[in-house]
Design a protein around this motif. Structure first.
Motif, mmCIF file in Angstrom:
data_model
loop_
_atom_site.group_PDB
_atom_site.id
_atom_site.type_symbol
_atom_site.label_atom_id
_atom_site.label_comp_id
_atom_site.label_asym_id
_atom_site.label_seq_id
_atom_site.Cartn_x
_atom_site.Cartn_y
_atom_site.Cartn_z
ATOM 1 N N TYR A 173 -10.094 -66.599 -20.299
ATOM 2 C CA TYR A 173 -10.062 -65.141 -20.360
ATOM 3 C C TYR A 173 -9.495 -64.557 -19.063
ATOM 4 C CZ TYR A 173 -12.200 -60.418 -20.281
ATOM 5 O OH TYR A 173 -12.432 -59.084 -20.168
ATOM 6 N N GLU A 174 -9.972 -65.059 -17.943
ATOM 7 C CA GLU A 174 -9.478 -64.580 -16.637
ATOM 8 C C GLU A 174 -7.983 -64.880 -16.490
ATOM 9 O OE1 GLU A 174 -11.212 -62.712 -14.669
ATOM 10 O OE2 GLU A 174 -13.201 -63.022 -15.527
ATOM 11 N N THR A 175 -7.558 -66.056 -16.908
ATOM 12 C CA THR A 175 -6.141 -66.413 -16.847
ATOM 13 C C THR A 175 -5.325 -65.498 -17.751
ATOM 14 O OG1 THR A 175 -6.677 -68.712 -16.359
ATOM 15 C CG2 THR A 175 -4.464 -68.267 -17.221
ATOM 16 N N LEU A 176 -5.804 -65.231 -18.942
ATOM 17 C CA LEU A 176 -5.106 -64.345 -19.874
ATOM 18 C C LEU A 176 -4.871 -62.973 -19.251
ATOM 19 C CD1 LEU A 176 -4.166 -63.750 -22.903
ATOM 20 C CD2 LEU A 176 -6.426 -62.711 -23.115
ATOM 21 N N ILE A 177 -5.889 -62.402 -18.659
ATOM 22 C CA ILE A 177 -5.752 -61.078 -18.038
ATOM 23 C C ILE A 177 -4.693 -61.114 -16.944
ATOM 24 C CG2 ILE A 177 -6.941 -59.360 -16.615
ATOM 25 C CD1 ILE A 177 -9.451 -59.947 -18.291
ATOM 26 N N LYS A 178 -4.703 -62.140 -16.119
ATOM 27 C CA LYS A 178 -3.699 -62.249 -15.046
ATOM 28 C C LYS A 178 -2.291 -62.391 -15.608
ATOM 29 C CE LYS A 178 -6.820 -64.301 -11.701
ATOM 30 N NZ LYS A 178 -7.227 -65.529 -11.033
ATOM 31 N N VAL A 179 -2.129 -63.260 -16.592
ATOM 32 C CA VAL A 179 -0.799 -63.510 -17.165
ATOM 33 C C VAL A 179 -0.224 -62.242 -17.789
ATOM 34 C CG1 VAL A 179 0.432 -64.753 -19.003
ATOM 35 C CG2 VAL A 179 -1.144 -65.983 -17.505
ATOM 36 N N VAL A 180 -1.012 -61.567 -18.616
ATOM 37 C CA VAL A 180 -0.516 -60.352 -19.275
ATOM 38 C C VAL A 180 -0.242 -59.265 -18.241
ATOM 39 C CG1 VAL A 180 -1.017 -58.544 -20.961
ATOM 40 C CG2 VAL A 180 -1.659 -60.908 -21.456
ATOM 41 N N SER A 181 -1.099 -59.142 -17.236
ATOM 42 C CA SER A 181 -0.916 -58.122 -16.200
ATOM 43 C C SER A 181 0.346 -58.345 -15.383
ATOM 44 C CB SER A 181 -2.128 -58.095 -15.266
ATOM 45 O OG SER A 181 -3.279 -57.724 -15.976
#
Length: 112
Positions: free
Chosen positions: A59-67
């Motif tokens: 989840y944390e990785t997803l937020i970083k990637v999309v951001s």
């Protein structure tokens, strides 16, 4: 109207799945989305969202990637990047769409 909303949701879901596959992220259908997939091979009647769960690190990785995707058609919104967001989960949204809050008041409109 519901058909158009679901088409947009599926576009966001395809984007989400691509991000997960590209970055080796694990996710699971949850809530009404899981129930609809099993009971109706699609949406639950009147369900208006897509529910997904994932391990916290993914989840944390997803937020970083999309951001970090500045050219993307999509944004991720959470309490970390939008202080008016009062939920504990993130939402992936399409840019340049008008969104109404749950009580559908004009005051709740947000443009991306």
């Amino acid at each position: 109207m519901l058909t158009q909303i679901r088409e947009e949701q599926l576009a966001i879901l395809r984007y989400f799945i691509q991000i997960c596959e590209d970055n080796g992220l694990t996710y699971y259908l949850d809530g009404g989305t899981l129930a609809g997939s099993q009971l109706y091979k699609g949406y639950l009647p009147l369900d208006d969202d897509i529910d997904i769960s994932m391990p916290r690190s993914d989840y944390e990785t997803l937020i970083k990637v999309v951001s970090l995707e500045h050219d993307s058609t999509f944004i991720v919104e959470s309490f970390r990047n939008n202080y008016s967001c009062h939920v504990t989960f993130a939402k992936i949204k399409k840019k340049k769409y008008e969104l109404l809050g749950s009580n559908n008041k004009a005051d709740d409109r947000k443009f991306y």
